[in-house]
Design an enzyme around this catalytic site. Structure first.
Site, PDB file in Angstrom:
ATOM      1  N   HIS A 132       0.829  -1.208   0.000  1.00  0.00           N
ATOM      2  CA  HIS A 132       0.000   0.000   0.000  1.00  0.00           C
ATOM      3  C   HIS A 132       0.862   1.256   0.000  1.00  0.00           C
ATOM      4  CE1 HIS A 132       0.303   0.857   4.438  1.00  0.00           C
ATOM      5  NE2 HIS A 132       0.394  -0.455   4.536  1.00  0.00           N
ATOM      6  N   GLU A 159      -5.071   1.406   3.025  1.00  0.00           N
ATOM      7  CA  GLU A 159      -4.871   0.304   3.970  1.00  0.00           C
ATOM      8  C   GLU A 159      -4.956   0.806   5.399  1.00  0.00           C
ATOM      9  OE1 GLU A 159      -3.079  -2.461   6.703  1.00  0.00           O
ATOM     10  OE2 GLU A 159      -2.326  -0.451   6.293  1.00  0.00           O
ATOM     11  N   GLU A 160      -4.514   2.042   5.626  1.00  0.00           N
ATOM     12  CA  GLU A 160      -4.406   2.539   6.997  1.00  0.00           C
ATOM     13  C   GLU A 160      -5.751   2.905   7.622  1.00  0.00           C
ATOM     14  OE1 GLU A 160      -1.979   2.021   8.676  1.00  0.00           O
ATOM     15  OE2 GLU A 160      -0.188   1.990   7.419  1.00  0.00           O
ATOM     16  N   HIS A 200       4.225   3.393  12.315  1.00  0.00           N
ATOM     17  CA  HIS A 200       3.305   4.355  12.934  1.00  0.00           C
ATOM     18  C   HIS A 200       3.970   5.173  14.044  1.00  0.00           C
ATOM     19  CE1 HIS A 200      -0.546   1.995  11.543  1.00  0.00           C
ATOM     20  NE2 HIS A 200       0.421   1.956  10.663  1.00  0.00           N
ATOM     21  N   ASP A 204      -0.380   4.398   0.922  1.00  0.00           N
ATOM     22  CA  ASP A 204      -0.805   5.398   1.915  1.00  0.00           C
ATOM     23  C   ASP A 204      -0.028   5.204   3.217  1.00  0.00           C
ATOM     24  OD1 ASP A 204      -2.352   2.918   2.122  1.00  0.00           O
ATOM     25  OD2 ASP A 204      -3.551   3.893   3.661  1.00  0.00           O
ATOM     26  N   ASP A 252       3.847  -6.551   4.186  1.00  0.00           N
ATOM     27  CA  ASP A 252       3.319  -5.493   5.053  1.00  0.00           C
ATOM     28  C   ASP A 252       3.185  -5.964   6.501  1.00  0.00           C
ATOM     29  OD1 ASP A 252       2.299  -2.960   5.653  1.00  0.00           O
ATOM     30  OD2 ASP A 252       0.229  -3.585   5.301  1.00  0.00           O
ATOM     31  N   ASP A 277       6.408   0.827   6.632  1.00  0.00           N
ATOM     32  CA  ASP A 277       4.966   0.573   6.477  1.00  0.00           C
ATOM     33  C   ASP A 277       4.352   1.590   5.523  1.00  0.00           C
ATOM     34  OD1 ASP A 277       2.352  -0.217   6.776  1.00  0.00           O
ATOM     35  OD2 ASP A 277       2.093   0.700   8.734  1.00  0.00           O
TER      36      ASP A 277
HETATM   37 ZN   LIG Z   1       0.848  -1.359   6.387  1.00  0.00          ZN
END
Ligand SMILES: [Zn+2]
Length: 480
Positions: free
Chosen positions: A90, A155-156, A453, A92, A179, A121
């Site tokens: 992904h 995805e997030e 994150h 995003d 991921d 990520d």
């Molecule tokens: Zn991810």
């Protein structure tokens, strides 16, 4: 070229500078969802779309056939054959937050790593997959299947990208997503978000006897923010009746001291506010935390309260307090392979003049089904005049450990790292479940801290290169 002679690490090494530079460029696009710039063809905003176009552009330049599916997702394909191998990443990222040591979208090289939001990520691994595909393509290796790199954009948050994409595009025969973690995640528990609700009317209909002698009335109780987190704070407001405000405060303070709990009690006007602190952890493993909400209700059981509060306290204490596996509800389920059913009470809301509601997160292994345990829960709820609202149900996701997808990726991992490729079952959800037959394969190597994150998110350059070599061989072995 015979496959025995392919040195995947050497092929990556030849493209090392280009891989690092292209990954940095990709990371410099601040691909945070932004509806203020959303338009047709860019449903999650210009920035996310720019990242999607960048990834597709690198694939196009490498000679792959690209397709932009209305900005929700895109893919790049090569190879021939009926079957399709998917690699899903992904573009995003979550918002960067504060406290970074280097600007989060500068993608600076700091020592042995690239530091940027999205480095691990999932844009770093996404670029590793693109270069892996480039290597397979540039080596001109014969393939009997098609390979498709699929790029999601949402995805997030809610995975609307994959819903939209797979309503229109072919589902790969099998595939993997870079991921999550190496070696390989082949099974994920089913996930549910349930709301248990009792309205004031439903409570009254039961016609419970009115209590004469009570210590206090429970006016309100609040705990937690999200169904998938253990609440670390709870607060209750009591109205003194048979006991004075000062007595209630004293009883609570004694209780906290005796039980070794952290909280507070205060008199505010004619009411008493009680607070309790717990320990917040992810809702997939509630036994590791301390639920401030059910802890506070557990104390309320010590008092004589109005009839609705007593029913609520007794229900909560029986079925939810330290009931991390749904034992008292009668839905406990242990699974040798995937682990136990888990129950998290993420949010509690009690309003004397309104609803009582619980946000419950139950995760279950594949040895049971939602249809099997849901009626048992429903029966317990109905006994206490609660209704069941089903917010979300995701069935368990599992690929047979003997499936060639799993065994091939395990072999590739072992050949490249020299380490055994143990396979894992998890309570969370990886992007792998967007594929019918999909596993999560990397990018985080065993023992590496997970910085996704967080501030100063990074990918080690040596891990980026290592993952690229693994993905190159994996793509080739699956599609040859
Ligand atoms: Zn991810």
């Amino acid at each position: 070229m015979s496959e025995m002679t392919i040195d995947w690490r050497a092929e990556v090494e030849k493209r090392k500078e280009e891989l690092i530079a292209t990954t940095q460029q990709f990371l410099r696009i601040k691909s945070v969802m932004d509806f203020s710039t959303a338009r047709e063809g860019a449903p999650f905003g210009e920035d996310v779309n720019n990242a999607l176009q960048f990834a597709l552009g690198v694939c196009r330049d490498a000679g792959m056939e690209i397709k932009d599916v209305d900005g929700y997702a895109g893919h790049a394909e090569f190879g021939t054959g009926k079957e399709l191998i998917g690699v899903l990443s992904h573009v995003d990222v979550v918002p960067e937050g504060d406290g970074w040591s280097t600007p989060p979208y500068a993608a600076e090289i700091v020592g042995d790593r690239i530091v940027a939001r999205g480095a691990i990520d999932d844009k770093g691994p996404g670029m590793a997959a693109i270069f892996a595909a480039k290597i397979v393509k540039e080596l001109g290796l014969p393939l009997s299947k098609r390979v498709r790199l699929i790029f999601g954009t949402d995805e997030e948050t809610l995975w609307r990208c994959m819903k939209y994409y797979f309503e229109r595009e072919e589902m790969p025969t099998m595939g993997f997503t870079p991921d999550a973690d190496f070696p390989l995640i082949y099974a994920e528990k089913g996930l549910t978000h349930l709301v248990w609700r009792q309205t004031k009317e439903a409570f009254a209909k039961q016609g419970l006897a009115h209590k004469q002698q009570i210590d206090a009335r429970l006016i309100e109780l609040k705990a937690g923010l999200r169904m998938n987190m253990v609440p670390d704070r709870a607060q209750a407001v009591l109205e003194p009746v048979g006991k004075t405000a000062e007595q209630l405060v004293a009883i609570y303070r004694d209780y906290l001291q005796q039980q070794g709990k952290t909280g507070n009690a205060a008199v505010e006007g004619s009411r008493v506010t009680l607070s309790m602190e717990g320990v917040s952890v992810h809702g997939m493993d509630p036994a590791k935390g301390v639920n401030a909400g059910t802890e506070l209700v557990h104390f309320l059981k010590e008092l004589s309260l109005d009839e609705r509060a007593e029913q609520f306290a007794s229900f909560t204490d029986t079925y939810l307090h330290e009931q991390h596996y749904g034992e008292a509800l009668g839905i406990a389920q242990d699974d040798q392979e995937m682990g136990p059913l888990t129950l998290n009470t993420g949010v509690i809301s009690y309003e004397a003049e309104g609803d009582i509601a619980f946000d419950i997160n139950i995760r279950y292994p594949h040895s049971t089904t939602f249809e099997e345990w849901q009626p048992i829960v429903l029966k317990r709820l109905e006994e206490a005049a609660f209704a069941l609202e089903i917010e979300e149900v995701q069935v368990p996701h599992r690929v047979d450990p003997k499936h060639p997808l799993v065994t091939t990726l395990q072999r590739v991992y072992t050949e490249q790292t020299g380490e055994e490729a143990g396979i894992m079952a998890i309570g969370g959800a990886s992007y792998g479940r967007a594929l019918d037959v999909g596993v999560a394969f990397g990018p985080l190597f065993p023992g590496r801290p997970d910085c996704a994150h967080q501030r100063d998110e990074y990918i080690l350059i040596k891990d980026l290169l290592k993952a690229t070599a693994i993905y190159a061989q994996a793509i080739y072995e699956l599609a040859k």
